[in-house]
Design a protein around this motif. Structure first.
Motif, PDB file in Angstrom:
ATOM      1  N   ASP A  26       0.856  -1.177   0.000  1.00  0.00           N
ATOM      2  CA  ASP A  26       0.000   0.000   0.000  1.00  0.00           C
ATOM      3  C   ASP A  26       0.900   1.237   0.000  1.00  0.00           C
ATOM      4  O   ASP A  26       2.089   1.144   0.278  1.00  0.00           O
TER       5      ASP A  26
ATOM      6  N   LYS B 123       0.602   4.752   1.880  1.00  0.00           N
ATOM      7  CA  LYS B 123      -0.308   5.431   2.813  1.00  0.00           C
ATOM      8  C   LYS B 123      -0.208   6.954   2.764  1.00  0.00           C
ATOM      9  O   LYS B 123      -1.172   7.645   3.041  1.00  0.00           O
TER      10      LYS B 123
ATOM     11  N   GLY C 226      -7.762  -5.467   2.867  1.00  0.00           N
ATOM     12  CA  GLY C 226      -7.301  -4.080   2.874  1.00  0.00           C
ATOM     13  C   GLY C 226      -7.980  -3.307   1.759  1.00  0.00           C
ATOM     14  O   GLY C 226      -8.452  -3.886   0.788  1.00  0.00           O
ATOM     15  N   ASP C 227      -8.005  -2.010   1.910  1.00  0.00           N
ATOM     16  CA  ASP C 227      -8.522  -1.138   0.863  1.00  0.00           C
ATOM     17  C   ASP C 227      -7.472  -0.059   0.662  1.00  0.00           C
ATOM     18  O   ASP C 227      -7.233   0.703   1.595  1.00  0.00           O
ATOM     19  N   PRO C 228      -6.720  -0.019  -0.405  1.00  0.00           N
ATOM     20  CA  PRO C 228      -6.973  -0.546  -1.748  1.00  0.00           C
ATOM     21  C   PRO C 228      -6.339  -1.895  -2.094  1.00  0.00           C
ATOM     22  O   PRO C 228      -6.388  -2.311  -3.254  1.00  0.00           O
ATOM     23  N   GLU C 229      -5.775  -2.633  -1.127  1.00  0.00           N
ATOM     24  CA  GLU C 229      -5.112  -3.895  -1.488  1.00  0.00           C
ATOM     25  C   GLU C 229      -6.073  -4.898  -2.130  1.00  0.00           C
ATOM     26  O   GLU C 229      -5.700  -5.663  -3.024  1.00  0.00           O
TER      27      GLU C 229
ATOM     28  N   ARG D  86     -10.112  -8.126   7.933  1.00  0.00           N
ATOM     29  CA  ARG D  86     -10.857  -7.867   6.689  1.00  0.00           C
ATOM     30  C   ARG D  86      -9.842  -7.742   5.578  1.00  0.00           C
ATOM     31  O   ARG D  86      -8.641  -7.763   5.835  1.00  0.00           O
TER      32      ARG D  86
ATOM     33  N   TYR E 221      -5.633 -10.029   7.571  1.00  0.00           N
ATOM     34  CA  TYR E 221      -4.673  -9.134   6.907  1.00  0.00           C
ATOM     35  C   TYR E 221      -3.606  -8.770   7.929  1.00  0.00           C
ATOM     36  O   TYR E 221      -3.907  -8.123   8.932  1.00  0.00           O
TER      37      TYR E 221
ATOM     38  N   ASN F  22      -5.523  -6.773  10.668  1.00  0.00           N
ATOM     39  CA  ASN F  22      -6.851  -6.312  10.283  1.00  0.00           C
ATOM     40  C   ASN F  22      -7.671  -7.559   9.995  1.00  0.00           C
ATOM     41  O   ASN F  22      -7.144  -8.555   9.501  1.00  0.00           O
TER      42      ASN F  22
ATOM     43  N   GLY G 172      -5.989   6.759   3.973  1.00  0.00           N
ATOM     44  CA  GLY G 172      -6.474   5.371   3.979  1.00  0.00           C
ATOM     45  C   GLY G 172      -5.723   4.498   2.989  1.00  0.00           C
ATOM     46  O   GLY G 172      -5.791   3.272   3.046  1.00  0.00           O
TER      47      GLY G 172
END
Ligand code: AMP
Ligand code: GLY
Length: 422
Positions: free
Chosen positions: A210, A212, A287-290, A285, A267, A283, A224
């Motif tokens: 990512d 950041k 990732g966003d944007p992963e 869930r 994650y 995490n 994010g």
């Protein structure tokens, strides 16, 4: 099968995009969704933090399986709630969600099971915290214990800054918790490492890096995520073995021993220092944007994978990946991550040809009278995959250039470290 994905970001659009390719799917819903999910799923306007109302929506639409995108409903116990109502749901239960919901829980688990992580202290009073800060000096990382919408971590370069941030957290700056976690600063490069997990087994579920910081060359305030690429250039077989043996497996065993076997996406945010992985955060869930770049490379039917997990039969499935490199560049509203403009029209999106190698995943968008408008900081994820990362990036950049949006900006250098070293 009738399915619902909960959430409204680029991650949820990418999950819907992948699910839509499944032959097992009957109807796909996204709650509440965005202008992108609206094209491939039926959006339902509902507040996903109101579980009772959500349950009514699920019943009314005969939804048989719910896939949870963001962390907040998981930390609030949506899985326990829906399970009680006999609705099948993909994600960890409330207890296991503490891996993300409480940094203190995660750090104590690491300490107990010798999982490599930064040295730390957990405090709920200022005198003890300040003694720890003065003893360890700067740089030091100050973290709010609970969820803080990505704003709970500060890397402090002076003792004064650390004391100030610590005091703010202890005084209740974040509603989720008044506890503070103080951590040693670890140098290195970061990897986002993903696993998908059921009661009996787990599979690797992609790696990514990512970006950041808001500015090019990784400068400016944290966001994010301004863009990502997959696979991570750092992940060798040897490093992956260490990550599995030292971090993922002991964590999954610990959760099982605690009576809450993990289930869902997991994650691990890792720092790699001298070829050794350190767990920075978990995490619960994608990732966003992963997620956007990982879904572009996933070849196996996602619904089949998730369905097998619900039945604890993940070990029967082989997950296949494209060997291509994928990248996503996040198109943001000017001003992000501070104040930014909303309700600004984005034109010419239809000029981009979408196919297996080029996708636009929407995040903060809505549509009105067949026009697309922004309503968030991160607005569109311009995503491409190709034989090389440079080619993928060039494709994404050329797609962005077709969009006419005067109020947007993006980083042109996503993937710069990997491209420089290639
Ligand atoms: P987190 O929300 O825990 O992921 O922290 C946000 C970012 O802060 C991470 O992605 C890292 O870049 C950085 N960070 C967090 N903890 C540390 C640490 N102990 N050492 C160095 N950087 C850190
Ligand atoms: N990309 C960082 C996150 O999803 O937390």
């Amino acid at each position: 099968m009738n399915l619902a994905v909960l959430g409204s970001g680029g991650r949820e659009h990418a999950i819907c995009y992948k699910l839509k390719q499944s032959s097992k799917i009957k109807k796909l819903f996204c709650i509440p969704g965005n202008a992108g999910t609206q094209k491939i799923a039926k959006n339902i306007k509902a507040d996903i933090s109101n579980f009772d109302k959500l349950y009514q929506v699920i019943k009314k639409n005969k939804i048989e399986l719910v896939i949870v995108g963001p962390e907040q409903p998981l930390v609030d116990g949506i899985v326990d709630y829906l399970n009680k109502k006999k609705v099948r749901v993909f994600g960890p239960d409330k207890y296991a969600s503490q891996l993300e919901g409480s940094k203190a829980f995660m750090k104590n688990l690491c300490r107990k099971h010798n999982i490599p992580t930064a040295n730390f202290g957990i405090f709920d009073n200022f005198d003890d915290a300040s003694e720890f800060i003065k003893k360890n000096g700067a740089p030091i990382v100050v973290k709010a214990d609970g969820l803080a919408a990505g704003k709970g971590v500060s890397i402090c370069t002076s003792v004064e800054e650390a004391l100030k941030n610590t005091k703010e957290i202890l005084d209740g700056k974040f509603k989720s918790s008044k506890r503070v976690v103080l951590e040693e600063f670890i140098e290195g490069e970061e990897i986002s490492y993903f696993a998908i997990v059921d009661k009996n087994s787990y599979h690797f579920f992609g790696s990514a890096q990512d970006h950041k910081r808001v500015g090019e060359n990784d400068t400016g305030p944290n966001t994010g995520g301004m863009g990502a690429y997959s696979p991570s250039a750092l992940l060798t077989k040897e490093l992956e073995n260490k990550i599995k043996q030292k971090i993922i497996q002991p964590t999954l065993k610990a959760m099982k021993d605690l009576g809450h076997p993990y289930r869902g996406f997991l994650y691990a945010g890792l720092m790699i220092n001298k070829d050794e992985p350190y767990l920075i955060e978990y995490n619960i869930r994608m990732g966003d944007p992963e997620c956007q770049v990982i879904m572009m490379r996933l070849k196996t039917d996602l619904l089949e994978i998730i369905d097998s997990i619900i039945n604890n039969k993940l070990n029967n499935i082989k997950i296949k990946w494209s060997k291509k490199n994928s990248i996503t560049i996040v198109l943001c509203a000017k001003g992000y991550p501070l104040n930014y403009l909303k309700n600004s029209e984005i034109k010419n999106l239809s000029k981009i040809k979408l196919d297996d190698s080029n996708q636009i995943f929407h995040a903060g968008t809505y549509s009105k009278n067949n026009k697309i408008y922004s309503n968030g900081g991160r607005v569109l994820n311009i995503t491409s995959c190709s034989e090389s990362l440079v080619k993928a990036r060039n494709n994404s950049l050329s797609n962005i250039n077709k969009i006419n949006w005067k109020d947007g900006f993006f980083r042109k250098d996503i993937g710069w470290k990997a491209i420089k070293n290639s």
